[in-house]
Design an enzyme around this catalytic site. Structure first.
Site, PDB file in Angstrom:
ATOM      1  N   TYR A 166     -15.212   1.245  -6.517  1.00 14.25           N
ATOM      2  CA  TYR A 166     -16.462   1.993  -6.335  1.00 14.25           C
ATOM      3  C   TYR A 166     -17.379   1.837  -7.545  1.00 14.25           C
ATOM      4  O   TYR A 166     -18.523   2.262  -7.507  1.00 14.25           O
ATOM      5  CB  TYR A 166     -16.144   3.470  -6.046  1.00 14.25           C
ATOM      6  N   LYS A 220       0.855  -1.186   0.000  1.00 12.43           N
ATOM      7  CA  LYS A 220       0.000   0.000   0.000  1.00 12.43           C
ATOM      8  C   LYS A 220       0.890   1.234   0.000  1.00 12.43           C
ATOM      9  O   LYS A 220       1.700   1.434   0.905  1.00 12.43           O
ATOM     10  CB  LYS A 220      -0.906   0.000   1.224  1.00 12.43           C
ATOM     11  N   LYS A 251      -2.168  -1.583  -3.811  1.00 10.67           N
ATOM     12  CA  LYS A 251      -3.037  -0.393  -3.745  1.00 10.67           C
ATOM     13  C   LYS A 251      -2.221   0.879  -3.842  1.00 10.67           C
ATOM     14  O   LYS A 251      -1.210   0.979  -3.144  1.00 10.67           O
ATOM     15  CB  LYS A 251      -3.759  -0.425  -2.399  1.00 10.67           C
ATOM     16  N   ARG A 262     -10.707  10.273   2.051  1.00  6.44           N
ATOM     17  CA  ARG A 262     -10.606  10.951   3.353  1.00  6.44           C
ATOM     18  C   ARG A 262     -11.814  11.863   3.577  1.00  6.44           C
ATOM     19  O   ARG A 262     -12.219  12.080   4.717  1.00  6.44           O
ATOM     20  CB  ARG A 262      -9.276  11.682   3.458  1.00  6.44           C
ATOM     21  N   ARG A 283       1.200  10.170   5.628  1.00  5.14           N
ATOM     22  CA  ARG A 283       1.397   8.790   6.074  1.00  5.14           C
ATOM     23  C   ARG A 283       2.698   8.199   5.531  1.00  5.14           C
ATOM     24  O   ARG A 283       2.849   6.999   5.434  1.00  5.14           O
ATOM     25  CB  ARG A 283       0.226   7.929   5.600  1.00  5.14           C
ATOM     26  N   GLU A 312       7.337  -6.583   1.141  1.00  8.94           N
ATOM     27  CA  GLU A 312       6.133  -6.432   1.980  1.00  8.94           C
ATOM     28  C   GLU A 312       5.213  -7.646   1.822  1.00  8.94           C
ATOM     29  O   GLU A 312       4.673  -8.172   2.802  1.00  8.94           O
ATOM     30  CB  GLU A 312       5.340  -5.183   1.569  1.00  8.94           C
ATOM     31  N   SER A 341     -10.232   5.636  -4.448  1.00  7.28           N
ATOM     32  CA  SER A 341     -11.163   6.753  -4.591  1.00  7.28           C
ATOM     33  C   SER A 341     -10.721   7.765  -5.649  1.00  7.28           C
ATOM     34  O   SER A 341     -11.535   8.212  -6.458  1.00  7.28           O
ATOM     35  CB  SER A 341     -11.361   7.441  -3.243  1.00  7.28           C
TER      36      SER A 341
HETATM   37  C1  PBG Z   1      -7.075   3.381   5.692  1.00  8.71           C
HETATM   38  C2  PBG Z   1      -7.514   3.301   4.297  1.00  8.71           C
HETATM   39  C3  PBG Z   1      -7.405   4.292   3.312  1.00  8.71           C
HETATM   40  C4  PBG Z   1      -7.981   3.772   2.158  1.00  8.71           C
HETATM   41  C5  PBG Z   1      -8.418   2.485   2.436  1.00  8.71           C
HETATM   42  N1  PBG Z   1      -8.105   2.198   3.771  1.00  8.71           N
HETATM   43  C6  PBG Z   1      -6.904   5.687   3.426  1.00  8.71           C
HETATM   44  C7  PBG Z   1      -5.520   5.979   3.702  1.00  8.71           C
HETATM   45  O1  PBG Z   1      -4.648   5.107   3.777  1.00  8.71           O
HETATM   46  O2  PBG Z   1      -5.253   7.167   3.874  1.00  8.71           O
HETATM   47  C8  PBG Z   1      -8.098   4.510   0.846  1.00  8.71           C
HETATM   48  C9  PBG Z   1      -9.088   3.977  -0.117  1.00  8.71           C
HETATM   49  C10 PBG Z   1      -9.431   4.870  -1.247  1.00  8.71           C
HETATM   50  O3  PBG Z   1      -8.814   5.916  -1.489  1.00  8.71           O
HETATM   51  O4  PBG Z   1     -10.391   4.539  -1.942  1.00  8.71           O
HETATM   52  N2  PBG Z   1      -8.069   2.955   6.608  1.00  8.71           N
END
Ligand code: PBG
Length: 327
Positions: free
Chosen positions: A316, A197, A251, A207, A220, A236, A277
């Site tokens: 989505y 990720k 991801k 968010r 992050r 990983e 997203s």
């Molecule tokens: C963290 C989480 C995130 C997403 C899925 N799980 C956000 C992040 O890491 O900041 C993002 C998913 C998306 O953008 O559709 N709980």
């Protein structure tokens, strides 16, 4: 006499010929629908940066999942938006936390007709917006955090999750969660590790969807992966499998098809890709302006993710695609 330079067009001549030789097919069975459920609301709330996606009330979530089951979508993944956030992200492990309540309700509604996944993280539940607990110096405390993840995993398993999906990118999180689940009699609950990720700018709309902003404009990057790296993603993935992951994820998806293809070549467990997203929002925004054909681009993108090696895709677009592909 046949000319070699004309050979490849013969099998592209008609739709039936093209269907016959198509190498990759996106299927409803590949789809996982991400769903947001918000505590304490009676009506679903639209998410402006994710057109067509909402923060569900418990009632609208139940209706949506029933419809997804009717369309044949095999799995959903739940994200909670709690009414109250605190420093420890208590809602993530509270048996009465919104995701746990939703899991119990959905299990009653639909039994085993759909795979119930739960995103396992603290960021939706913490007031500072980080995926873990903060140390006094403001850094994210790895080892204290994975204890919280184990507790959240047990709460989700108790509530009926088939699969828990840790997304916080703490070291050792998969082992801590596996040990917690096994210790409490949840050996049957699987772990989908958000293994590779990346610290991506494509999570922006998400968010908004979960009302998360990181205190002080932080990011992050000290726990999610640096997108300059691909070999590190394989490390990983290997580590998460050694710790007990049953499925692994890459991801975001489209900018990381190289990572997905390399992961596919290296491991034989199911690989998930998260079409996130920002990837969804870009397609919707350009389509709204009439600049692209959104449905066609969505199908092309998701099929490409499958072609690169994904077995399952969190998207989505799940519902729309299922509607198009439904027999
Ligand atoms: C963290 C989480 C995130 C997403 C899925 N799980 C956000 C992040 O890491 O900041 C993002 C998913 C998306 O953008 O559709 N709980």
């Amino acid at each position: 006499m046949s000319f070699p330079q004309r050979r490849l067009r013969r099998l592209r001549r008609t739709p039936a010929l093209r269907r016959l030789v198509a190498e990759t097919h996106l299927r409803v069975d590949d789809l996982v629908a991400p769903l947001f459920v918000r505590e304490g609301i009676d009506e679903p709330r639209p998410i402006p940066s994710l057109p067509g996606v909402v923060q569900h009330s418990l009632a609208s979530l139940r209706a949506e999942v029933r419809e997804l089951v009717g369309l044949g979508v095999p799995a959903v993944i739940l994200f909670g938006v709690p009414a109250h956030k605190d420093a420890r992200g208590s809602g993530a492990s509270d048996p009465d936390g919104i995701v746990q309540v939703a899991l119990r309700t959905l299990r009653d509604d639909v039994g085993d007709d759909v795979v119930l996944m739960a995103d396992l993280c603290l960021d939706e539940y913490t007031d500072h917006g980080h995926c873990g607990l903060l140390a006094p110096d403001g850094s994210v405390d790895n080892d204290a955090t994975i204890e919280r993840y184990a507790a959240a995993g047990i709460a989700q398993a108790e509530a009926g999750a088939d699969i828990v999906a840790p997304s916080g990118m703490m070291d050792g999180q998969v082992r801590a969660i596996r040990d917690g689940l096994d210790g409490d009699g949840f050996e049957h609950v699987a772990i989908l590790a958000y293994a590779a990720k990346y610290a991506s700018a494509l999570y922006g709309p998400f968010r908004d969807a979960v009302d998360v902003s990181i205190t002080g404009g932080g990011d992050r990057k000290s726990y999610q992966q640096d997108w300059h790296n691909a070999r590190e993603a394989l490390e990983e993935i290997r580590l998460d499998l050694r710790e007990g992951a049953d499925l692994v994820m890459v991801k975001p998806a489209l900018a990381y098809l190289d990572v997905l293809a390399r992961a596919r070549a290296e491991v034989d467990v199911p690989i998930a890709a998260y079409h996130v997203s920002g990837e969804y929002a870009m397609v919707r925004a350009a389509a709204e302006r009439g600049w692209i054909d959104g449905d066609a681009v969505a199908m092309e993108h998701l099929t490409a993710i499958k072609r690169a090696g994904a077995d399952l895709i969190l998207t989505y677009f799940a519902r729309e695609i299922a509607e198009v592909l439904a027999p």
